[in-house]
Design a protein around this motif. Sequence first.
Motif, PDB file in Angstrom:
ATOM      1  N   THR A   1      19.460 -14.795 -18.178  1.00 60.20           N
ATOM      2  CA  THR A   1      19.793 -13.497 -19.319  1.00 60.20           C
ATOM      3  C   THR A   1      19.926 -12.261 -18.522  1.00 60.20           C
ATOM      4  OG1 THR A   1      19.000 -12.240 -21.062  1.00 60.20           O
ATOM      5  CG2 THR A   1      17.610 -12.723 -19.022  1.00 60.20           C
ATOM      6  N   ASP A   2      20.662 -10.731 -18.493  1.00 57.92           N
ATOM      7  CA  ASP A   2      21.168  -9.639 -17.848  1.00 57.92           C
ATOM      8  C   ASP A   2      19.258  -9.128 -17.519  1.00 57.92           C
ATOM      9  OD1 ASP A   2      21.941  -7.597 -16.822  1.00 57.92           O
ATOM     10  OD2 ASP A   2      23.874  -7.671 -16.993  1.00 57.92           O
ATOM     11  N   MET A   3      19.238  -8.295 -16.541  1.00 52.14           N
ATOM     12  CA  MET A   3      17.835  -7.299 -16.034  1.00 52.14           C
ATOM     13  C   MET A   3      18.288  -6.618 -17.085  1.00 52.14           C
ATOM     14  SD  MET A   3      15.520  -6.487 -15.001  1.00 52.14           S
ATOM     15  CE  MET A   3      14.593  -7.726 -13.757  1.00 52.14           C
ATOM     16  N   ARG A   4      19.577  -5.630 -17.425  1.00 49.71           N
ATOM     17  CA  ARG A   4      19.880  -4.785 -18.106  1.00 49.71           C
ATOM     18  C   ARG A   4      19.706  -5.113 -19.770  1.00 49.71           C
ATOM     19  NH1 ARG A   4      25.656  -3.299 -15.550  1.00 49.71           N
ATOM     20  NH2 ARG A   4      24.791  -5.945 -15.732  1.00 49.71           N
ATOM     21  N   SER A   5      19.539  -6.031 -19.932  1.00 46.31           N
ATOM     22  CA  SER A   5      19.650  -6.659 -21.786  1.00 46.31           C
ATOM     23  C   SER A   5      18.452  -6.080 -22.215  1.00 46.31           C
ATOM     24  CB  SER A   5      19.882  -8.176 -21.666  1.00 46.31           C
ATOM     25  OG  SER A   5      19.821  -8.874 -23.029  1.00 46.31           O
ATOM     26  N   HIS A   6      18.318  -6.267 -23.691  1.00 49.20           N
ATOM     27  CA  HIS A   6      17.684  -5.576 -24.214  1.00 49.20           C
ATOM     28  C   HIS A   6      16.385  -6.789 -24.687  1.00 49.20           C
ATOM     29  CE1 HIS A   6      19.610  -2.257 -26.102  1.00 49.20           C
ATOM     30  NE2 HIS A   6      19.782  -2.544 -26.362  1.00 49.20           N
ATOM     31  N   LYS A   7      16.430  -8.152 -24.298  1.00 51.69           N
ATOM     32  CA  LYS A   7      15.950  -8.909 -23.978  1.00 51.69           C
ATOM     33  C   LYS A   7      14.488  -8.803 -23.327  1.00 51.69           C
ATOM     34  CE  LYS A   7      19.639 -12.677 -24.519  1.00 51.69           C
ATOM     35  NZ  LYS A   7      20.381 -12.208 -23.676  1.00 51.69           N
ATOM     36  N   MET A   8      15.007  -7.930 -21.954  1.00 51.65           N
ATOM     37  CA  MET A   8      14.119  -8.273 -21.202  1.00 51.65           C
ATOM     38  C   MET A   8      13.054  -7.585 -21.987  1.00 51.65           C
ATOM     39  SD  MET A   8      14.659  -9.576 -18.328  1.00 51.65           S
ATOM     40  CE  MET A   8      13.700  -9.373 -17.309  1.00 51.65           C
ATOM     41  N   LEU A   9      13.200  -6.494 -22.294  1.00 53.17           N
ATOM     42  CA  LEU A   9      11.844  -5.857 -23.397  1.00 53.17           C
ATOM     43  C   LEU A   9      11.765  -5.875 -24.581  1.00 53.17           C
ATOM     44  CD1 LEU A   9      14.446  -2.038 -23.296  1.00 53.17           C
ATOM     45  CD2 LEU A   9      11.997  -2.617 -21.714  1.00 53.17           C
ATOM     46  N   GLN A  10      11.818  -7.037 -24.973  1.00 57.34           N
ATOM     47  CA  GLN A  10      11.359  -8.118 -25.965  1.00 57.34           C
ATOM     48  C   GLN A  10       9.813  -9.206 -25.389  1.00 57.34           C
ATOM     49  OE1 GLN A  10      14.611 -10.105 -27.852  1.00 57.34           O
ATOM     50  NE2 GLN A  10      15.412  -8.157 -28.365  1.00 57.34           N
ATOM     51  N   SER A  11       9.524  -9.631 -26.530  1.00 58.05           N
ATOM     52  CA  SER A  11       8.529 -10.434 -26.287  1.00 58.05           C
ATOM     53  C   SER A  11       8.525 -11.615 -25.268  1.00 58.05           C
ATOM     54  CB  SER A  11       7.811 -11.272 -27.442  1.00 58.05           C
ATOM     55  OG  SER A  11       6.651 -12.452 -27.373  1.00 58.05           O
ATOM     56  N   LYS A  12       7.497 -11.668 -24.692  1.00 56.89           N
ATOM     57  CA  LYS A  12       7.485 -12.480 -23.204  1.00 56.89           C
ATOM     58  C   LYS A  12       6.854 -14.129 -23.946  1.00 56.89           C
ATOM     59  CE  LYS A  12       9.203  -9.263 -20.228  1.00 56.89           C
ATOM     60  NZ  LYS A  12       9.850  -9.218 -20.843  1.00 56.89           N
TER      61      LYS A  12
END
Length: 135
Positions: free
Chosen positions: A4-15
Motif C-alpha cells: 500500500t501507499d503510506m499516504r493511503s487512508h488504509k494506514m489510518l484504519q484498523s491494524k
Amino acid sequence: KFLTDMRSHKMLQSKVAEVCWYFTETREQFRLRGDLIMVTNESTDSGLILQRNGLWKSISDSARAAYEWPAPGSDRAEDADDEKDYKCTADIGSVSDNFVLMLLRPTYIDHLRLKGFPQKRSIWSMSDDHSWEPQ
C-alpha cells in the motif's frame, strides 16, 4: 503480504485484517484473521526491511512509479497530462518512502470444507504462548 501507499487512508484504519480464499476444485474456504505488521521506511527490524526491499525490486517499474504520484484520493486537475504530470521523476532504484509492505500475522484460522455431507469446519486460534489451539 500486501502493498500500500503510506499516504493511503488504509494506514489510518484498523491494524487487524482478514483474508479469505476459496478453492473451487476442492471446494475449500480458508479465512485468516490477524494483526497487520506495517513495514515502512521507519522500520528497524532488519529481516522485515530486507523483505520490503526485495519486494520493491520485484514489482514492475510502472508499479514503483505509482508511489511517486500524487497521494491516493487527491484531486486531479481536469487538464492533467498523464504522460507529463504523472511520470515518475524519482530514482526508482531506491525504495520510495511511500511504499509500505503489510504482512498479516494470523491469530485465527477458519477452514471450511464444502465438499461432501455434512460440511466440515475446523477453527484454530493462536494462544498466548503462540501455539495453535483447535476451537
